[in-house]
Design a protein around this motif. Structure first.
Motif, short mmCIF file in Angstrom:
data_model
loop_
_atom_site.label_atom_id
_atom_site.label_comp_id
_atom_site.label_asym_id
_atom_site.label_seq_id
_atom_site.Cartn_x
_atom_site.Cartn_y
_atom_site.Cartn_z
N ASN A 107 8.94 -10.06 -16.90
CA ASN A 107 8.11 -8.86 -16.88
C ASN A 107 7.18 -8.97 -15.69
OD1 ASN A 107 9.22 -7.83 -19.18
ND2 ASN A 107 7.43 -8.14 -20.48
N LYS A 108 7.51 -8.35 -14.59
CA LYS A 108 6.64 -8.39 -13.40
C LYS A 108 5.77 -7.14 -13.44
CE LYS A 108 6.69 -9.03 -8.39
NZ LYS A 108 5.89 -7.83 -8.03
N LEU A 109 4.58 -7.29 -13.98
CA LEU A 109 3.71 -6.16 -14.27
C LEU A 109 2.32 -6.35 -13.67
CD1 LEU A 109 4.66 -5.74 -18.04
CD2 LEU A 109 5.69 -4.60 -16.07
N SER A 110 2.26 -6.96 -12.51
CA SER A 110 0.99 -7.18 -11.79
C SER A 110 0.03 -8.08 -12.56
CB SER A 110 0.30 -5.83 -11.49
OG SER A 110 1.09 -5.02 -10.67
N GLN A 111 0.61 -9.02 -13.35
CA GLN A 111 -0.26 -9.94 -14.10
C GLN A 111 -1.07 -10.86 -13.18
OE1 GLN A 111 3.06 -9.47 -14.53
NE2 GLN A 111 3.73 -10.07 -16.59
N ASN A 112 -0.62 -11.01 -11.95
CA ASN A 112 -1.31 -11.91 -11.01
C ASN A 112 -2.41 -11.21 -10.23
OD1 ASN A 112 0.72 -10.36 -9.78
ND2 ASN A 112 0.92 -11.81 -8.08
N SER B 162 2.26 -0.16 -4.01
CA SER B 162 1.68 -0.18 -2.66
C SER B 162 0.48 -1.12 -2.61
CB SER B 162 1.24 1.23 -2.26
OG SER B 162 0.52 1.20 -1.04
N SER B 163 0.43 -1.95 -1.58
CA SER B 163 -0.71 -2.86 -1.44
C SER B 163 -1.98 -2.13 -1.01
CB SER B 163 -0.38 -3.97 -0.43
OG SER B 163 0.01 -3.43 0.81
N SER B 164 -1.87 -0.84 -0.70
CA SER B 164 -3.07 -0.04 -0.42
C SER B 164 -3.90 0.16 -1.68
CB SER B 164 -2.68 1.32 0.17
OG SER B 164 -1.99 2.10 -0.79
N TRP B 165 -3.31 -0.19 -2.84
CA TRP B 165 -4.01 -0.06 -4.11
C TRP B 165 -4.83 -1.30 -4.45
CZ3 TRP B 165 1.04 1.73 -6.98
CH2 TRP B 165 1.44 2.97 -6.47
N TYR B 166 -4.77 -2.34 -3.58
CA TYR B 166 -5.50 -3.58 -3.82
C TYR B 166 -6.86 -3.56 -3.12
CZ TYR B 166 -0.76 -5.39 -4.88
OH TYR B 166 0.50 -5.58 -5.38
N GLU B 167 -7.76 -4.38 -3.62
CA GLU B 167 -9.06 -4.53 -2.97
C GLU B 167 -8.93 -5.21 -1.62
OE1 GLU B 167 -12.89 -5.10 -5.58
OE2 GLU B 167 -11.35 -6.49 -6.29
N GLU B 168 -8.09 -6.24 -1.55
CA GLU B 168 -7.94 -7.01 -0.32
C GLU B 168 -6.56 -6.78 0.29
OE1 GLU B 168 -8.77 -11.08 -1.15
OE2 GLU B 168 -10.80 -10.70 -1.88
N GLU B 169 -6.45 -7.04 1.58
CA GLU B 169 -5.20 -6.83 2.29
C GLU B 169 -4.08 -7.71 1.72
OE1 GLU B 169 -3.60 -6.74 6.91
OE2 GLU B 169 -5.14 -8.19 6.34
N ASN B 170 -2.92 -7.11 1.56
CA ASN B 170 -1.76 -7.83 1.05
C ASN B 170 -0.51 -7.01 1.38
OD1 ASN B 170 -0.06 -9.59 -0.51
ND2 ASN B 170 -1.84 -10.10 -1.77
N VAL B 171 0.65 -7.47 0.92
CA VAL B 171 1.89 -6.75 1.17
C VAL B 171 2.32 -5.98 -0.08
CG1 VAL B 171 2.69 -8.33 2.95
CG2 VAL B 171 3.25 -8.78 0.55
N PRO B 172 3.10 -4.90 0.09
CA PRO B 172 3.61 -4.17 -1.08
C PRO B 172 4.58 -5.03 -1.89
CG PRO B 172 3.78 -2.85 0.92
CD PRO B 172 3.46 -4.25 1.35
N THR B 173 4.85 -4.59 -3.12
CA THR B 173 5.79 -5.30 -3.97
C THR B 173 6.46 -4.32 -4.91
OG1 THR B 173 6.03 -7.23 -5.44
CG2 THR B 173 4.09 -5.85 -5.77
N TRP B 174 7.18 -4.83 -5.89
CA TRP B 174 7.90 -3.99 -6.86
C TRP B 174 7.70 -4.56 -8.24
CZ3 TRP B 174 10.77 -0.11 -4.29
CH2 TRP B 174 11.37 0.84 -5.14
N ASN B 175 7.30 -3.74 -9.19
CA ASN B 175 7.17 -4.16 -10.58
C ASN B 175 8.44 -3.80 -11.35
OD1 ASN B 175 4.65 -5.16 -10.14
ND2 ASN B 175 3.58 -3.79 -11.54
N TYR B 176 8.80 -4.65 -12.32
CA TYR B 176 10.04 -4.40 -13.06
C TYR B 176 10.07 -5.23 -14.34
CZ TYR B 176 11.55 -8.94 -11.26
OH TYR B 176 11.62 -10.28 -10.99
N GLN B 177 11.01 -4.89 -15.20
CA GLN B 177 11.36 -5.68 -16.38
C GLN B 177 12.86 -5.95 -16.35
OE1 GLN B 177 9.80 -2.98 -19.54
NE2 GLN B 177 8.83 -4.82 -20.31
N ALA B 178 13.25 -7.18 -16.65
CA ALA B 178 14.68 -7.51 -16.66
C ALA B 178 14.95 -8.66 -17.61
CB ALA B 178 15.16 -7.87 -15.26
N VAL B 179 16.11 -8.61 -18.25
CA VAL B 179 16.57 -9.69 -19.13
C VAL B 179 17.99 -10.05 -18.74
CG1 VAL B 179 17.26 -10.30 -21.48
CG2 VAL B 179 15.09 -9.14 -21.09
#
Length: 207
Positions: free
Chosen positions: A166-171, A85-102
């Motif tokens: 690995n999309k793990l909020s590294q950004n 949820s983007s409500s967990w960010y300091e600044e306004e943004n859109v929600p996303t989905w974290n995942y791992q895939a090969v």
């Protein structure tokens, strides 16, 4: 697979460990232009400098017949995933989905009976050896094994290319990252809990 630079995994050992851990995969081939998929427990084996994905499927499953005509076979492995949820960010943004895939690409062939027996022996060893009463190949009756072997087809996919994400909020910034982990731990579903643990381990590893 589309992988933004933040999320691309290039460490071969990390990728191979992921495949071994998340070994229930999806095999995709095509028949007359139409995709066909089967979900199966798979094994990753190394012969010399070459890696292979091995497994078996029901004889009645028509997909195995495409192995000889399909030039490229895709095998997909997936790890934990969770809504962010983007409500967990300091600044306004859109929600996303974290995942791992090969995604693993390669060419497939059919195992002969002896190769299939060896592969099944290893598969049982992997999932049964730690159990109190392990069901291992040499403990099963020859009559049962002979009957079951007639109903399956073994295969071997030569690995030619691997793509991993690995999309793990590294950004996200450090504060956002910590907050995402904490909020995921508050969620009730198993995927969110697993993602929180994964992100927490990654943070400790990178420190």
């Amino acid at each position: 697979m589309y992988i933004p630079k933040y999320f691309k995994v290039t460490d071969v050992n990390e990728i191979l460990e992921f495949v071994q851990t998340n070994s229930f995969g999806t095999i995709v081939t095509t028949e007359q232009g139409k995709p066909i998929a089967t979900h199966l427990p798979l094994q990753l084996i190394k012969e010399g400098d070459t890696y292979y994905i091995t497994g078996h499927m029901a004889y009645g499953n028509p997909q195995w017949r495409t192995f000889e005509t399909c030039q490229d076979v895709l095998v997909m492995f997936q790890g934990p995933h969770a809504y962010i949820s983007s409500s967990w960010y300091e600044e306004e943004n859109v929600p996303t989905w974290n995942y791992q895939a090969v995604h693993v690409y390669g060419t497939a062939g059919i195992l002969d009976e002896e190769e299939l027996k060896q592969d099944l022996t290893m598969l049982l060893q992997k999932y049964e050896k730690h159990r109190k009463n392990p069901v291992l190949w040499d403990k099963l009756s020859p009559q049962l094994l002979e009957k079951q072997l007639k109903g399956i087809v073994g295969f071997k996919i030569k690995v030619q290319e691997i793509q991993a994400a690995n999309k793990l909020s590294q950004n996200r910034n450090e504060k956002d990252y910590h907050n995402i982990v904490n909020k995921l731990f508050e969620e009730k579903d198993l995927n969110s809990q697993q993602m929180a643990q994964l992100m927490e381990r990654k943070l400790k590893k990178d420190q």
